[in-house]
Design an enzyme around this catalytic site. Sequence first.
Site, PDB file in Angstrom:
ATOM      1  N   TYR A 195       0.814  -1.279  -0.025  1.00 12.12           N
ATOM      2  CA  TYR A 195       0.033  -0.123  -0.101  1.00 12.12           C
ATOM      3  C   TYR A 195       1.167   1.164   0.051  1.00 12.12           C
ATOM      4  CZ  TYR A 195      -4.344  -2.690   0.986  1.00 12.12           C
ATOM      5  OH  TYR A 195      -5.398  -3.541   0.849  1.00 12.12           O
TER       6      TYR A 195
HETATM    7  N1  LIG Z   1      -7.369  -8.139   0.333  1.00  7.44           N
HETATM    8  C1  LIG Z   1      -7.160  -7.311  -0.715  1.00  7.44           C
HETATM    9  O1  LIG Z   1      -7.008  -7.479  -1.943  1.00  7.44           O
HETATM   10  C2  LIG Z   1      -8.115  -5.891  -0.614  1.00  7.44           C
HETATM   11  C3  LIG Z   1      -8.706  -5.192  -1.854  1.00  7.44           C
HETATM   12  C4  LIG Z   1      -9.496  -4.153  -1.525  1.00  7.44           C
HETATM   13  C5  LIG Z   1      -9.465  -3.664  -0.283  1.00  7.44           C
HETATM   14  N2  LIG Z   1      -8.803  -4.357   0.875  1.00  7.44           N
HETATM   15  C6  LIG Z   1      -9.064  -3.636   2.276  1.00  7.44           C
HETATM   16  O2  LIG Z   1     -10.261  -3.308   2.358  1.00  7.44           O
HETATM   17  C7  LIG Z   1     -10.455  -1.923   2.859  1.00  7.44           C
HETATM   18  C8  LIG Z   1     -11.809  -1.498   2.316  1.00  7.44           C
HETATM   19  O3  LIG Z   1     -12.023  -1.739   1.207  1.00  7.44           O
HETATM   20  P1  LIG Z   1     -11.930  -0.367  -0.242  1.00  7.44           P
HETATM   21  O4  LIG Z   1     -11.157   0.806   0.537  1.00  7.44           O
HETATM   22  O5  LIG Z   1     -11.384  -0.781  -1.348  1.00  7.44           O
HETATM   23  O6  LIG Z   1     -13.460   0.173  -0.343  1.00  7.44           O
HETATM   24  P2  LIG Z   1     -14.580   0.470   0.544  1.00  7.44           P
HETATM   25  O7  LIG Z   1     -14.478   0.025   2.078  1.00  7.44           O
HETATM   26  O8  LIG Z   1     -15.833  -0.305  -0.171  1.00  7.44           O
HETATM   27  O9  LIG Z   1     -14.668   1.896   0.330  1.00  7.44           O
HETATM   28  C9  LIG Z   1     -13.797   2.752   0.875  1.00  7.44           C
HETATM   29  C10 LIG Z   1     -14.174   4.241   0.220  1.00  7.44           C
HETATM   30  O10 LIG Z   1     -15.512   4.767  -0.022  1.00  7.44           O
HETATM   31  C11 LIG Z   1     -15.491   6.105   0.460  1.00  7.44           C
HETATM   32  N3  LIG Z   1     -16.150   6.092   1.779  1.00  7.44           N
HETATM   33  C12 LIG Z   1     -15.945   5.491   3.102  1.00  7.44           C
HETATM   34  N4  LIG Z   1     -16.916   5.734   3.689  1.00  7.44           N
HETATM   35  C13 LIG Z   1     -17.814   6.555   3.299  1.00  7.44           C
HETATM   36  C14 LIG Z   1     -18.881   7.090   3.587  1.00  7.44           C
HETATM   37  N5  LIG Z   1     -19.438   6.883   4.926  1.00  7.44           N
HETATM   38  N6  LIG Z   1     -19.498   8.055   2.884  1.00  7.44           N
HETATM   39  C15 LIG Z   1     -19.132   8.516   1.591  1.00  7.44           C
HETATM   40  N7  LIG Z   1     -18.049   7.770   1.128  1.00  7.44           N
HETATM   41  C16 LIG Z   1     -17.418   7.094   1.922  1.00  7.44           C
HETATM   42  C17 LIG Z   1     -14.126   6.694   0.617  1.00  7.44           C
HETATM   43  O11 LIG Z   1     -13.558   7.027  -0.565  1.00  7.44           O
HETATM   44  P3  LIG Z   1     -13.834   8.439  -1.153  1.00  7.44           P
HETATM   45  O12 LIG Z   1     -13.829   9.448  -0.228  1.00  7.44           O
HETATM   46  O13 LIG Z   1     -12.844   8.561  -2.159  1.00  7.44           O
HETATM   47  O14 LIG Z   1     -15.019   8.200  -2.088  1.00  7.44           O
HETATM   48  C18 LIG Z   1     -13.344   5.550   1.083  1.00  7.44           C
HETATM   49  O15 LIG Z   1     -11.922   5.242   0.696  1.00  7.44           O
HETATM   50  C19 LIG Z   1      -9.200  -1.309   2.033  1.00  7.44           C
HETATM   51  O16 LIG Z   1      -9.015   0.087   2.595  1.00  7.44           O
HETATM   52  C20 LIG Z   1      -8.156  -2.312   2.198  1.00  7.44           C
HETATM   53  O17 LIG Z   1      -7.904  -2.358   3.611  1.00  7.44           O
HETATM   54  C21 LIG Z   1      -8.322  -5.638   0.726  1.00  7.44           C
END
Ligand SMILES: NC(=O)c1ccc[n+]([C@@H]2O[C@H](COP(=O)([O-])OP(=O)(O)OC[C@H]3O[C@@H](n4cnc5c(N)ncnc54)[C@H](OP(=O)(O)O)[C@@H]3O)[C@@H](O)[C@H]2O)c1
Length: 330
Positions: free
Chosen positions: A61
Site C-alpha cells: 500500500y
Molecule cells: N485483500 C485485498 O486484496 C483487498 C482489496 C481491496 C481492499 N482491501 C482492504 O479493504 C479496505 C476497504 O475496502 P476499500 O477501501 O477498497 O473500499 P470500501 O471500503 O468499499 O470503500 C471505501 C471508500 O469509500 C469512500 N467512503 C467510505 N466511507 C464513506 C462514507 N461513509 N460516505 C461516503 N463515502 C465513503 C471513501 O472514498 P472516497 O472518499 O474517495 O469516495 C473510502 O476510501 C481497504 O482499505 C483495504 O484495507 C483489501
Amino acid sequence: MQTSQTFSLSKLSLPTMGCGTWAWGNRLLWGYDESMDGGLQEVFNLCVQNGVTLFDTGDSYGTGKLNGRSEQLLGSFAQAYSGDNKNEICIATKLAAYPWRLTRNSMVAAGKASAKRLGRDIDLVQMHWSTANYAPWQEGALLDGLADLYEQGLVKGVGLSNYGTKRLRWVHQRFRDRGIPITSLQVQYSLLSTYPVTELGLKDVCDELGIKLIAYSPLALGLLTGKYSENNYPQGIRGLVCRQLLPGMKSLLQCLGEIAVSRNKSISQVAINWCIAKGTIPIPGAKSVEQARENIGALGWILNAGEVAELDQIAASLKKKMVQNIFQTQ
Ligand SMILES: NC(=O)c1ccc[n+]([C@@H]2O[C@H](COP(=O)([O-])OP(=O)(O)OC[C@H]3O[C@@H](n4cnc5c(N)ncnc54)[C@H](OP(=O)(O)O)[C@@H]3O)[C@@H](O)[C@H]2O)c1
C-alpha cells in the site's frame, strides 16, 4: 511449537468491525496527499475510541515513493494514541506475493520490514493473495515463511486474503501440520460482491475451520454509499466501475434507502451492517473523520432477518456486480 490442544486457539480476538487503509498513501486511485495525514490520525483515534480497533493495511500500500506509507501512518498513529482501547489495537498487514519473493526467508524478511515501518510488532500477518492462479509452485515457501513469523513469536496471528474454499482447505492442512491456526480470511464481500459467500460457500467453510471472515470493500469502493449518480461519477478507474454498475443497481439503492429511512440510518450504514448481519467483519475504508463517524454508526444495531432477505434477493437479481479480484482463487 503449539500442542494440538492449543491448536485451534488463536491469540487474537477481532472486533465486530475494522477500518481499511488502502487509500492512506495511494495517490493514484484514491487521491491521497500528505495534507490528509492530520485527518487520518483523527480517523484512527475515533475508530479506536469506538471499538473499531482492527486496521487493515498491506506492505504494497502506497503508490510510488509513498510505498509503505499506510503502514508508517498506522504505526505512528498507534504510538501516539493514548485513549480507550489502546491495548486492543490490532494492526493487520498483508504481505504481497511478489514474483521476486520466492523463499520462506523472503516472507520473514518482508514481515520484519513491515514491523520496522510500523515501529511495532505486526498483530495479524496475512498472505495478500494466493499465487495458485498463475504460479502455484511459488506459494508453499511463502506460506511457510508466514508460519515462521508466527512460530518465531513475531506476530500474534496469521491470516489469508483472496482465497477460495479449495485453496483455503489446502493451506489449513499445511498449517495444521505445524500447529498454526488461521485467524482470518479476507475477501471482497458486499451487496455488490456476494460471490465469495453465495457461490464459493466461504462462510460455511470458515465457520467449520474456526476462521473469521473479513469483508473488504464493503461499500464497493463508495458505490454503496448512495453518493454517486449518473451526473456525478468519481474520477479515474472508480468512475469506470461506477459507469458500468450504477445504472443497473437502482433497485438496490432504493431498497437500501428505504431501510435507511425506516431505521434512521444512512445507506452506507445499512450496507456495512448487512456484512455484519452476515457474520463477517467489514473493514470499510475511511478517508475523513466524517466518513469514519458515519461508518461507526453501522455498529450497535442489526438488520432483521426480513431486511437481510430483501437485500439478498435484490443483490441476487442484479445483472452486473463488482469484478472479482484477479487473484481470488476457487
Ligand atoms: N485483500 C485485498 O486484496 C483487498 C482489496 C481491496 C481492499 N482491501 C482492504 O479493504 C479496505 C476497504 O475496502 P476499500 O477501501 O477498497 O473500499 P470500501 O471500503 O468499499 O470503500 C471505501 C471508500 O469509500 C469512500 N467512503 C467510505 N466511507 C464513506 C462514507 N461513509 N460516505 C461516503 N463515502 C465513503 C471513501 O472514498 P472516497 O472518499 O474517495 O469516495 C473510502 O476510501 C481497504 O482499505 C483495504 O484495507 C483489501
